[in-house]
Scaffold this motif. Structure first.
Motif, short mmCIF file in Angstrom:
data_model
loop_
_atom_site.label_atom_id
_atom_site.label_comp_id
_atom_site.label_asym_id
_atom_site.label_seq_id
_atom_site.Cartn_x
_atom_site.Cartn_y
_atom_site.Cartn_z
N LEU B 266 12.01 53.55 -0.34
CA LEU B 266 12.36 53.15 -1.72
C LEU B 266 13.17 51.86 -1.75
CD1 LEU B 266 12.07 54.15 -4.62
CD2 LEU B 266 14.23 55.36 -4.32
N TRP B 267 14.17 51.77 -0.85
CA TRP B 267 15.05 50.59 -0.85
C TRP B 267 15.01 49.88 0.49
CZ3 TRP B 267 17.85 55.14 -2.70
CH2 TRP B 267 18.05 55.12 -4.09
N ASN B 268 13.81 49.55 0.97
CA ASN B 268 13.72 48.98 2.31
C ASN B 268 13.88 47.46 2.34
OD1 ASN B 268 11.26 48.59 1.07
ND2 ASN B 268 10.06 48.84 2.93
N MET B 269 14.09 46.84 1.18
CA MET B 269 14.21 45.38 1.18
C MET B 269 15.65 44.96 0.88
SD MET B 269 11.18 44.92 2.00
CE MET B 269 11.14 43.13 2.05
N ASN B 270 16.10 43.92 1.59
CA ASN B 270 17.47 43.43 1.36
C ASN B 270 17.47 42.34 0.27
OD1 ASN B 270 17.51 40.62 2.74
ND2 ASN B 270 16.51 41.93 4.26
N GLY B 271 18.65 41.95 -0.13
CA GLY B 271 18.81 41.00 -1.24
C GLY B 271 18.17 39.65 -0.98
N LEU B 272 18.25 39.18 0.27
CA LEU B 272 17.63 37.89 0.60
C LEU B 272 16.10 38.01 0.58
CD1 LEU B 272 19.91 36.70 3.51
CD2 LEU B 272 19.73 35.71 1.23
N ALA B 273 15.60 39.15 1.03
CA ALA B 273 14.15 39.37 1.01
C ALA B 273 13.66 39.38 -0.44
CB ALA B 273 13.82 40.69 1.70
N GLU B 274 14.44 40.01 -1.32
CA GLU B 274 14.05 40.01 -2.73
C GLU B 274 14.01 38.57 -3.25
OE1 GLU B 274 16.03 42.69 -5.40
OE2 GLU B 274 15.12 41.74 -7.16
N TYR B 275 15.02 37.79 -2.90
CA TYR B 275 15.03 36.39 -3.34
C TYR B 275 13.81 35.65 -2.80
CZ TYR B 275 16.07 31.45 -3.72
OH TYR B 275 15.96 30.11 -3.98
N PHE B 276 13.50 35.88 -1.51
CA PHE B 276 12.34 35.20 -0.94
C PHE B 276 11.07 35.53 -1.72
CE2 PHE B 276 8.44 35.36 1.42
CZ PHE B 276 8.29 34.01 1.67
N PHE B 277 10.86 36.82 -2.01
CA PHE B 277 9.61 37.19 -2.70
C PHE B 277 9.57 36.67 -4.14
CE2 PHE B 277 8.87 40.37 0.78
CZ PHE B 277 7.64 39.85 1.17
N ARG B 278 10.74 36.51 -4.74
CA ARG B 278 10.77 35.87 -6.07
C ARG B 278 10.30 34.41 -5.97
NH1 ARG B 278 14.04 38.27 -10.23
NH2 ARG B 278 14.68 40.34 -9.54
N LEU B 279 10.75 33.74 -4.91
CA LEU B 279 10.32 32.35 -4.66
C LEU B 279 8.82 32.29 -4.41
CD1 LEU B 279 12.66 30.49 -2.13
CD2 LEU B 279 12.25 29.96 -4.54
N TYR B 280 8.36 33.22 -3.60
CA TYR B 280 6.95 33.28 -3.19
C TYR B 280 6.04 33.33 -4.43
CZ TYR B 280 2.95 35.24 -0.49
OH TYR B 280 1.73 35.49 0.10
N ALA B 281 6.54 33.93 -5.50
CA ALA B 281 5.74 34.06 -6.72
C ALA B 281 5.73 32.77 -7.53
CB ALA B 281 6.29 35.20 -7.58
N ARG B 282 6.62 31.84 -7.19
CA ARG B 282 6.78 30.65 -8.05
C ARG B 282 5.89 29.48 -7.64
NH1 ARG B 282 13.18 30.02 -8.07
NH2 ARG B 282 12.53 27.84 -8.13
N GLU B 283 5.28 28.85 -8.64
CA GLU B 283 4.37 27.73 -8.39
C GLU B 283 5.09 26.53 -7.77
OE1 GLU B 283 1.14 27.70 -8.36
OE2 GLU B 283 1.33 29.80 -8.94
N ASP B 284 6.28 26.20 -8.28
CA ASP B 284 6.99 25.01 -7.77
C ASP B 284 7.26 25.15 -6.28
OD1 ASP B 284 8.81 27.12 -8.54
OD2 ASP B 284 10.47 25.73 -8.24
N PHE B 285 7.64 26.35 -5.85
CA PHE B 285 7.91 26.59 -4.43
C PHE B 285 6.61 26.53 -3.62
CE2 PHE B 285 8.25 29.58 -0.83
CZ PHE B 285 9.26 28.96 -0.12
N LEU B 286 5.59 27.19 -4.12
CA LEU B 286 4.34 27.27 -3.36
C LEU B 286 3.67 25.90 -3.19
CD1 LEU B 286 2.02 29.27 -2.14
CD2 LEU B 286 4.37 30.02 -2.47
N GLU B 287 3.79 25.07 -4.21
CA GLU B 287 3.22 23.72 -4.09
C GLU B 287 3.91 22.95 -2.96
OE1 GLU B 287 3.35 21.73 -7.88
OE2 GLU B 287 1.98 23.23 -8.73
#
Lengths: 390, 390
Positions: B266-287
């Motif tokens: 249920l809670w296997n992800m840490n706060g930095l991992a959550e931040y990373f995946f939020r970035l991963y979803a963003r177009e500006d970062f992916l470009e």
């Protein structure tokens, strides 16, 4: 007022979506950007310990630029990190399974070593029954409301002897009520029930407990280290205020740790978790930590005594950093928690999904002195609000 | 010289202690403080992507003070974080199991869904056979050295049809040799072997692969999403250069994700991992990421062509960010890796514990242009050193 009603509707939707666990702060902020949370009194942690950790982290990791390597490279393997805990606890690292949050240790132990019947004391932390699989049979030991949900050790031993479960689980102090089993009683219980295949003791809140004003830390780890059937589970999220890092561990028989690590969990710790456990091993950090631990216990004691002054509620006796509160004004936990979060920005735990509680309950954590004042004012206002009564 | 001999002794002790995986940089530095590592060419990651992530992290998390909340509070639950990956991959989050490193997904899938016979292509990433339990039977599919360890798709299909394993596992590009199965061939293989109970495709290095100079990303995720027997495993540590954060995921049938999350993770992800995946979803970062991905592929191509100029070694053809190198000067991988790390501060992967390799091998990762020059000079020196030959 209309805006707040919208917020309430959105919050209810989110709560339903999150199941039996409260949505995280970040999740709430994503779904309801209009909602301003001032105090998170749902999360059960020592904010002074967070400050202490951040002070070290800033000085040693951010200001030195070490953060880059910490994020870029693989952290050390599980058993290397166990070595830091060995230094702190003075027990052989072979007994230590380092976990990505205590919840990972709970999952590993329940899935790997607990077969047959689990006896779970309720009310409790729901993961203990949620992580059981269809291969487990669960029997509940209901704590008695008339005894303030305190564990009656003799009655418990009697029931275990009758029920003959393969596994028994006790959280000390218990979540959500903060009920504490005294060290001597717990040792007695473990010895009397030595025949039970698995005895799981969860000490995630033990740093907040005390038996007298010495506030000495009373863990059973040293006493059970040679008992092959006892597991001690420890979250670091609460006492050290670092839930975002995901740090926990379990102490158990060497053969079991070896077996768990034989085909899994080799790299389950992240770079920040490794840094935390390195700190945990250090005397300079621990000395400072013990000061903020005692400071927070004192704040919690004061906070609980203030809560006890408020009318229309019953505050259950707790030896932890949180209290279970029963609403006696005819209102519901749903109404009160929604009102607290939407009108006052105070996030508390709605206990209406907790099994084993008879009535309307919320759980409230102590925070800093300043935040505690906000929490108390908000609760006073809400439980005295006649519109919230049925 | 005596100092270096001591370092060599200490390094050998540490290597023995770390089993079939290389010790981490932090672990090496703890055990051998005298050892100066200049370049980590053992770790298979894009250093430009690390820089990019750190740039965002500094601006959005450190400079804003958001780091505090990220470390203090609980991160979001697994399925909330899967929602960010859904945005990126445009597949329903119900298919996504977010993992504390891809290794957690490997462990969950092998322990939960793979019964009976596993067919593992060798040489391979050792976790695939190490995480098998005593309930599994392992059969190996040996890649042919004479064909540079490249997978012969037809021969592989034939062997699977004969052997009838319950589970087949393919890493594409493969680790440790970088052998690449073309997209069309892999789709053909998956379709031909549709009867196999579990088909595990590990795309952890797919961002470094290319079929032509377009360098387009060729994942099979979209093609297999409706196949209940196919799993796609993805580490983010390599392509995004963030191994310390522990981010990975697996794509699989919805019922399986639901089942895995029913009583665990249920809670296997840490706060930095959550931040990373939020970035991963963003177009500006992916470009921006796609620019550094292409830059790194170009560097890797150049690096490999330079390595190909060195005498006394054979560089196996790779479509990844690393190469498998066979030592042809009569020296051993032990000697060469020790010499590289102790004399030149260049950390490479000693492959002497890899099953399925016939000869003396090391694996070397591409890094930045500047670091690649150091690696190349060091390798040149070492493989031309007559004292290191038997």
């Amino acid at each position: 007022m209309k805006k707040n009603q919208n917020i309430q509707v959105q919050y209810n939707q989110l709560k339903t979506k999150s199941g039996t666990h409260s949505p995280s702060l970040a999740t709430i902020q994503d779904f309801i950007p209009d909602l301003q949370i001032k105090v998170d009194a749902c999360f059960l942690s020592n904010p002074y310990a967070t400050e202490l950790f951040l002070e070290y982290f800033k000085k040693e990791i951010l200001d030195t630029g070490k953060i880059n390597a910490l994020l870029e490279f693989y952290p050390s393997q599980n058993q290397i990190i166990a070595g830091f805990i060995e230094q702190r606890l003075q027990i052989d690292s072979g007994h230590i399974f380092v976990a990505n949050g205590a919840i990972e240790a709970i999952q590993a132990i329940i899935h790997k070593y607990c077969r047959g019947k689990l006896m779970i004391t309720i009310p409790t932390f729901s993961a203990y029954y949620e992580y059981a699989t269809k291969e487990h049979e669960i029997v509940y030991y209901q704590l008695n409301k008339n005894e303030n949900y305190r564990l009656d050790v003799k009655d418990y031993i009697k029931r275990v002897n009758e029920e003959k479960p393969n596994t028994i689980i006790l959280i000390n102090p218990n979540n959500p009520d903060g009920g504490y089993i005294k060290y001597d009683d717990l040792i007695l219980l473990i010895n009397e029930l030595n025949w039970v295949e698995n005895i799981i003791i969860d000490e995630s809140f033990i740093h907040f407990a005390y038996e007298d004003s010495d506030m000495a830390l009373k863990s059973v780890v040293a006493d059970v280290i040679n008992k092959a059937n006892v597991y001690v589970i420890k979250s670091m999220s609460k006492d050290f205020g670092i839930a975002g890092i995901r740090c926990g561990y379990a102490i158990m028989a060497k053969e079991k740790v070896k077996d768990i690590l034989k085909n899994g969990y080799l790299w389950n710790m992240n770079g920040l978790a490794e840094y935390f456990f390195r700190l945990y091993a250090r005397e300079d950090f621990l000395e400072k930590y013990d000061i903020v631990r005692r400071k927070y216990i004192t704040e919690s004691l004061f906070f609980i005594s203030e809560l006890n002054q408020i009318k229309n509620i019953k505050v259950y006796p707790s030896r932890a950093n949180f209290v279970l509160i029963e609403l006696l004004n005819g209102s519901t936990a749903d109404k009160v928690t929604n009102h607290l979060i939407c009108e006052f920005g105070v996030y508390v735990r709605n206990c209406n999904d907790k099994i084993g509680l008879d009535g309307e309950f919320i759980r409230v954590a102590a925070r800093t002195q300043k935040e505690n004042k906000i929490i108390i004012e908000a609760i006073k206002n809400v439980v005295e609000d006649k519109n919230l009564c049925i």
